[in-house]
Design an enzyme around this catalytic site. Sequence first.
Site, mmCIF file in Angstrom:
data_model
loop_
_atom_site.group_PDB
_atom_site.id
_atom_site.type_symbol
_atom_site.label_atom_id
_atom_site.label_comp_id
_atom_site.label_asym_id
_atom_site.label_seq_id
_atom_site.Cartn_x
_atom_site.Cartn_y
_atom_site.Cartn_z
ATOM 1 N N ASP A 31 -3.514 -2.685 -7.998
ATOM 2 C CA ASP A 31 -4.960 -2.914 -8.054
ATOM 3 C C ASP A 31 -5.346 -3.735 -9.284
ATOM 4 O O ASP A 31 -4.754 -3.592 -10.349
ATOM 5 C CB ASP A 31 -5.676 -1.550 -8.076
ATOM 6 C CG ASP A 31 -7.164 -1.690 -7.845
ATOM 7 O OD1 ASP A 31 -7.592 -2.699 -7.238
ATOM 8 O OD2 ASP A 31 -7.921 -0.808 -8.286
ATOM 9 N N HIS B 23 -4.945 -12.920 -7.238
ATOM 10 C CA HIS B 23 -3.912 -12.536 -6.259
ATOM 11 C C HIS B 23 -2.636 -13.347 -6.477
ATOM 12 O O HIS B 23 -1.531 -12.818 -6.411
ATOM 13 C CB HIS B 23 -4.416 -12.753 -4.826
ATOM 14 C CG HIS B 23 -5.535 -11.819 -4.437
ATOM 15 N ND1 HIS B 23 -5.441 -10.450 -4.603
ATOM 16 C CD2 HIS B 23 -6.758 -12.052 -3.918
ATOM 17 C CE1 HIS B 23 -6.565 -9.883 -4.172
ATOM 18 N NE2 HIS B 23 -7.378 -10.827 -3.770
ATOM 19 N N LEU C 123 18.227 -2.632 -2.091
ATOM 20 C CA LEU C 123 16.856 -2.142 -2.290
ATOM 21 C C LEU C 123 16.090 -2.342 -0.999
ATOM 22 O O LEU C 123 16.192 -3.391 -0.370
ATOM 23 C CB LEU C 123 16.180 -2.946 -3.420
ATOM 24 C CG LEU C 123 14.663 -2.789 -3.558
ATOM 25 C CD1 LEU C 123 14.302 -1.370 -4.035
ATOM 26 C CD2 LEU C 123 14.080 -3.804 -4.528
HETATM 27 C C1 FPP Z 1 -5.836 -5.116 -4.907
HETATM 28 O O1 FPP Z 1 -6.533 -5.742 -5.934
HETATM 29 C C2 FPP Z 1 -4.847 -6.028 -4.384
HETATM 30 C C3 FPP Z 1 -4.767 -6.465 -3.110
HETATM 31 C C4 FPP Z 1 -5.724 -6.048 -2.049
HETATM 32 C C5 FPP Z 1 -3.753 -7.447 -2.704
HETATM 33 C C6 FPP Z 1 -2.411 -7.273 -3.328
HETATM 34 C C7 FPP Z 1 -1.709 -8.572 -3.245
HETATM 35 C C8 FPP Z 1 -0.828 -9.056 -4.143
HETATM 36 C C9 FPP Z 1 -0.364 -8.291 -5.314
HETATM 37 C C10 FPP Z 1 -0.285 -10.426 -4.019
HETATM 38 C C11 FPP Z 1 0.322 -10.721 -2.721
HETATM 39 C C12 FPP Z 1 1.505 -9.898 -2.435
HETATM 40 C C13 FPP Z 1 2.443 -10.266 -1.557
HETATM 41 C C14 FPP Z 1 3.609 -9.381 -1.362
HETATM 42 C C15 FPP Z 1 2.377 -11.543 -0.842
HETATM 43 P P1 FPP Z 1 -8.085 -6.038 -5.760
HETATM 44 O O2 FPP Z 1 -8.237 -7.402 -5.223
HETATM 45 O O3 FPP Z 1 -8.717 -4.946 -4.982
HETATM 46 O O4 FPP Z 1 -8.571 -5.995 -7.259
HETATM 47 P P2 FPP Z 1 -10.005 -5.582 -7.793
HETATM 48 O O5 FPP Z 1 -10.057 -4.081 -7.781
HETATM 49 O O6 FPP Z 1 -9.988 -6.137 -9.177
HETATM 50 O O7 FPP Z 1 -11.014 -6.227 -6.913
#
Ligand code: FPP
Length: 224
Positions: free
Chosen positions: A12, A29, A122
């Site tokens: 997150d 992201h 893994l």
């Molecule tokens: C949550 O942060 C994160 C996500 C919904 C997406 C996670 C994606 C990645 C780490 C990159 C892509 C991964 C792969 C494997 C291709 P948020 O956007 O909710 O953060 P916020 O709370 O700051 O809004």
Amino acid sequence: MNSIKHVAIIMDGNGRWGTKHKKSRNLGHKEGLKTVEKVIKATIKNKIKYLTLYAFSTENWKRPKKEINFLFNLLETFLKSKISDLNKQKIKLKIIGKKRFPKKINSLLYKSEKDTFKNKKLQINLALNYGSKSELAYSFNQIIKNKKKANEKNISKYLFTQNIPDPDLLIRTGDTQRLSNFLLWQIAYSEIFFEKKLWPDFNEKDYYKIIKKYKNIKRNFGNI
Ligand code: FPP
């Protein structure tokens, strides 16, 4: 000292990282993906066998289309460019969640799973379109359909995580203390660590620190 087989992570804070740096949420992201790669390497170094990453929840469909498209393009580029490398490193990829994506994404996911199926170093479980409540509902429906008893063994058997040991450790970055519909059945006895740093800022050192703390916890599983 506790052994560690399975780490699950709620990654997150990407969006906030982007806005904090006066850039877009999507850049957060992109930066978050770099942390994914660092954490995979560190997981292998620690000889951990399972890593489950929450990449897209059933609730994330509520986000603006532009952000959803960006995330899936990022996933597509990642898989296309890295799958042979993951394979060389003997990493197995498994998707947990319902594969209800556009055809080209679905095919890529099935192919990535198939290509890496035999790998044993893994196992990365990538949670995509994943929600714990819908996973449990699916399991219960399978039990009814197969006229089985709804006991703990059968409920676990029909989850997306069948044959995967429950997480020893759950980490959530981003300074938020909630579970967001992630592995609610499987984390019944996991040790939970809430990390203040946003996911793109999380690094190997932070990960090792948590692992070290985890190893020294006295885990009783209800005993004394
Ligand atoms: C949550 O942060 C994160 C996500 C919904 C997406 C996670 C994606 C990645 C780490 C990159 C892509 C991964 C792969 C494997 C291709 P948020 O956007 O909710 O953060 P916020 O709370 O700051 O809004």
